[in-house]
Scaffold this motif. Structure first.
Motif, PDB file in Angstrom:
ATOM      1  N   LEU A 119      58.886  51.168  32.714  1.00  0.00           N
ATOM      2  CA  LEU A 119      60.153  51.392  32.026  1.00  0.00           C
ATOM      3  C   LEU A 119      59.921  52.021  30.652  1.00  0.00           C
ATOM      4  CD1 LEU A 119      63.210  51.049  32.043  1.00  0.00           C
ATOM      5  CD2 LEU A 119      62.900  48.742  31.115  1.00  0.00           C
ATOM      6  N   SER A 120      58.833  51.663  29.998  1.00  0.00           N
ATOM      7  CA  SER A 120      58.535  52.246  28.690  1.00  0.00           C
ATOM      8  C   SER A 120      58.280  53.748  28.808  1.00  0.00           C
ATOM      9  CB  SER A 120      57.321  51.555  28.072  1.00  0.00           C
ATOM     10  OG  SER A 120      56.183  51.680  28.919  1.00  0.00           O
ATOM     11  N   VAL A 121      57.641  54.165  29.900  1.00  0.00           N
ATOM     12  CA  VAL A 121      57.400  55.594  30.124  1.00  0.00           C
ATOM     13  C   VAL A 121      58.722  56.323  30.315  1.00  0.00           C
ATOM     14  CG1 VAL A 121      56.393  57.271  31.711  1.00  0.00           C
ATOM     15  CG2 VAL A 121      55.104  55.234  31.072  1.00  0.00           C
ATOM     16  N   ALA A 122      59.620  55.719  31.083  1.00  0.00           N
ATOM     17  CA  ALA A 122      60.932  56.324  31.298  1.00  0.00           C
ATOM     18  C   ALA A 122      61.714  56.417  29.993  1.00  0.00           C
ATOM     19  CB  ALA A 122      61.718  55.517  32.329  1.00  0.00           C
ATOM     20  N   ALA A 123      61.611  55.385  29.156  1.00  0.00           N
ATOM     21  CA  ALA A 123      62.320  55.404  27.875  1.00  0.00           C
ATOM     22  C   ALA A 123      61.771  56.487  26.955  1.00  0.00           C
ATOM     23  CB  ALA A 123      62.206  54.035  27.205  1.00  0.00           C
ATOM     24  N   LEU A 124      60.438  56.622  26.921  1.00  0.00           N
ATOM     25  CA  LEU A 124      59.839  57.675  26.102  1.00  0.00           C
ATOM     26  C   LEU A 124      60.220  59.062  26.615  1.00  0.00           C
ATOM     27  CD1 LEU A 124      56.246  56.258  25.490  1.00  0.00           C
ATOM     28  CD2 LEU A 124      58.061  56.570  23.794  1.00  0.00           C
ATOM     29  N   ALA A 125      60.281  59.200  27.937  1.00  0.00           N
ATOM     30  CA  ALA A 125      60.681  60.479  28.514  1.00  0.00           C
ATOM     31  C   ALA A 125      62.115  60.822  28.141  1.00  0.00           C
ATOM     32  CB  ALA A 125      60.514  60.443  30.031  1.00  0.00           C
ATOM     33  N   ALA A 126      62.990  59.823  28.170  1.00  0.00           N
ATOM     34  CA  ALA A 126      64.391  60.056  27.803  1.00  0.00           C
ATOM     35  C   ALA A 126      64.507  60.466  26.336  1.00  0.00           C
ATOM     36  CB  ALA A 126      65.213  58.801  28.069  1.00  0.00           C
ATOM     37  N   LEU A 127      63.744  59.798  25.478  1.00  0.00           N
ATOM     38  CA  LEU A 127      63.773  60.136  24.053  1.00  0.00           C
ATOM     39  C   LEU A 127      63.244  61.551  23.822  1.00  0.00           C
ATOM     40  CD1 LEU A 127      64.195  59.332  21.101  1.00  0.00           C
ATOM     41  CD2 LEU A 127      61.883  58.347  21.124  1.00  0.00           C
TER      42      LEU A 127
ATOM     43  N   LEU B  41      61.995  61.462  35.025  1.00  0.00           N
ATOM     44  CA  LEU B  41      61.479  60.183  34.527  1.00  0.00           C
ATOM     45  C   LEU B  41      62.570  59.390  33.819  1.00  0.00           C
ATOM     46  CD1 LEU B  41      57.974  61.243  33.157  1.00  0.00           C
ATOM     47  CD2 LEU B  41      58.411  59.623  35.012  1.00  0.00           C
ATOM     48  N   ALA B  42      63.416  60.083  33.072  1.00  0.00           N
ATOM     49  CA  ALA B  42      64.505  59.399  32.379  1.00  0.00           C
ATOM     50  C   ALA B  42      65.477  58.770  33.371  1.00  0.00           C
ATOM     51  CB  ALA B  42      65.241  60.380  31.466  1.00  0.00           C
ATOM     52  N   VAL B  43      65.743  59.464  34.479  1.00  0.00           N
ATOM     53  CA  VAL B  43      66.655  58.929  35.498  1.00  0.00           C
ATOM     54  C   VAL B  43      66.104  57.640  36.101  1.00  0.00           C
ATOM     55  CG1 VAL B  43      67.616  59.366  37.797  1.00  0.00           C
ATOM     56  CG2 VAL B  43      67.738  61.127  36.031  1.00  0.00           C
ATOM     57  N   THR B  44      64.786  57.591  36.311  1.00  0.00           N
ATOM     58  CA  THR B  44      64.218  56.375  36.884  1.00  0.00           C
ATOM     59  C   THR B  44      64.396  55.176  35.960  1.00  0.00           C
ATOM     60  OG1 THR B  44      62.002  56.743  35.939  1.00  0.00           O
ATOM     61  CG2 THR B  44      62.474  57.735  38.087  1.00  0.00           C
ATOM     62  N   GLY B  45      64.471  55.433  34.669  1.00  0.00           N
ATOM     63  CA  GLY B  45      64.735  54.339  33.737  1.00  0.00           C
ATOM     64  C   GLY B  45      66.197  53.940  33.734  1.00  0.00           C
ATOM     65  N   LEU B  46      67.081  54.927  33.824  1.00  0.00           N
ATOM     66  CA  LEU B  46      68.516  54.627  33.787  1.00  0.00           C
ATOM     67  C   LEU B  46      68.960  53.801  34.990  1.00  0.00           C
ATOM     68  CD1 LEU B  46      69.929  58.061  32.557  1.00  0.00           C
ATOM     69  CD2 LEU B  46      69.754  55.940  31.249  1.00  0.00           C
TER      70      LEU B  46
ATOM     71  N   SER C 138      71.024  49.630  43.538  1.00  0.00           N
ATOM     72  CA  SER C 138      70.453  48.335  43.182  1.00  0.00           C
ATOM     73  C   SER C 138      69.422  48.520  42.073  1.00  0.00           C
ATOM     74  CB  SER C 138      69.799  47.688  44.408  1.00  0.00           C
ATOM     75  OG  SER C 138      69.050  46.551  44.022  1.00  0.00           O
ATOM     76  N   ALA C 139      69.727  47.984  40.881  1.00  0.00           N
ATOM     77  CA  ALA C 139      68.779  48.074  39.768  1.00  0.00           C
ATOM     78  C   ALA C 139      67.494  47.312  40.084  1.00  0.00           C
ATOM     79  CB  ALA C 139      69.429  47.539  38.483  1.00  0.00           C
ATOM     80  N   ALA C 140      67.620  46.191  40.775  1.00  0.00           N
ATOM     81  CA  ALA C 140      66.431  45.403  41.124  1.00  0.00           C
ATOM     82  C   ALA C 140      65.526  46.179  42.076  1.00  0.00           C
ATOM     83  CB  ALA C 140      66.857  44.081  41.758  1.00  0.00           C
ATOM     84  N   ALA C 141      66.117  46.882  43.041  1.00  0.00           N
ATOM     85  CA  ALA C 141      65.321  47.678  43.975  1.00  0.00           C
ATOM     86  C   ALA C 141      64.635  48.837  43.256  1.00  0.00           C
ATOM     87  CB  ALA C 141      66.205  48.211  45.088  1.00  0.00           C
TER      88      ALA C 141
ATOM     89  N   ARG D   4      67.456  51.584  36.472  1.00  0.00           N
ATOM     90  CA  ARG D   4      66.964  50.200  36.427  1.00  0.00           C
ATOM     91  C   ARG D   4      67.802  49.323  35.496  1.00  0.00           C
ATOM     92  NH1 ARG D   4      60.447  50.751  35.773  1.00  0.00           N
ATOM     93  NH2 ARG D   4      60.551  53.009  35.906  1.00  0.00           N
ATOM     94  N   ILE D   5      68.777  49.896  34.850  1.00  0.00           N
ATOM     95  CA  ILE D   5      69.609  49.127  33.923  1.00  0.00           C
ATOM     96  C   ILE D   5      70.756  48.485  34.702  1.00  0.00           C
ATOM     97  CG2 ILE D   5      71.055  49.246  31.858  1.00  0.00           C
ATOM     98  CD1 ILE D   5      69.410  51.662  30.981  1.00  0.00           C
ATOM     99  N   PRO D   6      70.791  47.159  34.802  1.00  0.00           N
ATOM    100  CA  PRO D   6      71.831  46.491  35.599  1.00  0.00           C
ATOM    101  C   PRO D   6      73.243  46.833  35.129  1.00  0.00           C
ATOM    102  CG  PRO D   6      70.064  44.953  35.076  1.00  0.00           C
ATOM    103  CD  PRO D   6      69.811  46.183  34.276  1.00  0.00           C
ATOM    104  N   LEU D   7      73.449  46.969  33.827  1.00  0.00           N
ATOM    105  CA  LEU D   7      74.785  47.260  33.308  1.00  0.00           C
ATOM    106  C   LEU D   7      75.305  48.574  33.860  1.00  0.00           C
ATOM    107  CD1 LEU D   7      77.179  46.665  31.473  1.00  0.00           C
ATOM    108  CD2 LEU D   7      75.919  47.765  29.594  1.00  0.00           C
TER     109      LEU D   7
END
Length: 322
Positions: A85-93, A53-58, A73-76, A60-63
């Motif tokens: 994205l909030s779920v991915a961020a919580l998973a990473a934390l 889940l954390a990878v799916t958030g990473l 492709s971050a857009a894809a 998506r970050i264009p930078l």
């Protein structure tokens, strides 16, 4: 990512409900192996799910995509991944916090076991049994090479000769079967996934039951083992220990923690189990726990396949956009 990635995070709840039943209904040795292995499998699968889940958030970050020279492709990724994205961020934390906690716990446990082994080697005499002059009734096994069994004069005075045999057989079982390793591994799994704490608690109980049954096999008298545990518990309640008990020690009355009074643990359950017929073979509880572990692994594998497909998609999208 589909629903499969979330199931490894939820299935430990069902395992936690089954753990006490497994501890009571299965033979203690089988229960200890099943609960410890199951806890490790469930912890590994839930950690892997958080990582995916954390990878799916990473991605998506264009930078990050630009820093990686637009290898994806971050857009894809944002378009095709159904996870918020909030779920991915919580998973990473959660992954960062739990991994740090597990690493810290593992480091401390290794240090504690090493310190206990050194302390055991430094005890007086060369025999496995060490008698300490202490009116408090206590007895415990210290893992090491060699492991030592420490018994206080207070405990020896509270029990008769036949019960001394039970006590020593119980503590020798702890050392022979390396019960401290089962306890440590289950606690590590519970640190990596707090939902697995009931499984770690159940392992603490089943190793004591395993030692009880080993003592019953040696002495040939389950009722005597039950009587010895009951008498030792009453004696320990009446006294207060003066000696320091190592954190990794396994005792006749259960896990001991540093403090003025020993934590006796679920002694009545153990006495009741010894006065009843010995547990039989496999039950539906063992099948259910094994099935949960297998299902968790399958879900983690399916989630990994979904993540691989997503990564391939965003890479192809980046290649077409160049």
């Amino acid at each position: 990512m589909r629903v499969a990635v979330y199931l490894p995070l939820l299935l430990p709840l069902l395992a936690a409900l089954l753990a006490p039943r497994a501890g009571d209904r299965l033979p203690p040795r089988a229960a200890t192996w099943l609960l410890t292995t199951g806890a490790l499998v469930l912890a590994a699968a839930s950690t892997a799910a958080l990582g995916m889940l954390a990878v799916t958030g990473l991605i998506r970050i264009p930078l990050l995509a630009r820093l990686a020279h637009h290898h994806w492709s971050a857009a894809a990724a944002q378009h095709h991944d159904p996870a918020a994205l909030s779920v991915a961020a919580l998973a990473a934390l959660a992954l960062a916090v739990l991994t740090a906690m597990a690493a810290t716990m593992l480091q401390r446990r290794i240090r504690t076991l090493a310190a206990t082994a050194r302390e055991a080697a430094c005890l007086p005499g060369r025999d496995q049994l060490v008698v300490v002059d202490d009116p408090a009734a206590e007895a415990y096994a210290m893992p090491g090479r060699p492991g030592r069994i420490v018994v206080s004069t207070g405990m020896l005075g509270a029990l008769d000769g036949a019960e001394h045999q039970v006590l020593l057989a119980h503590e020798r079982a702890h050392l022979t079967h390396r019960h401290h390793l089962f306890v440590a591994l289950a606690q590590l799994a519970a640190t990596a996934n707090p939902l697995l704490r009931p499984l770690a608690a159940a392992v603490g109980y089943t190793v004591e039951r395993w030692a009880d049954e080993s003592a019953a096999t040696v002495t040939g008298d389950r009722a005597r083992v039950a009587r010895t545990i009951g008498k030792a518990a009453l004696a320990a309640r009446r006294t207060s220990a003066r000696t320091r008990v190592p954190a990794t020690a396994l005792a006749l009355l259960g896990r001991l923690r540093p403090g003025p009074r020993p934590a006796l643990g679920p002694v009545p359950r153990r006495v009741t189990a010894l006065l009843a017929p010995a547990p039989g073979g496999r039950t539906w509880t063992a099948t259910a726990l094994g099935g949960l572990a297998a299902l968790t692994v399958l879900c983690a594998a399916e989630a990994a396949h979904d993540l691989e497909a997503l990564l391939e998609l965003v890479k192809h999208a980046a290649a077409r956009g160049r």
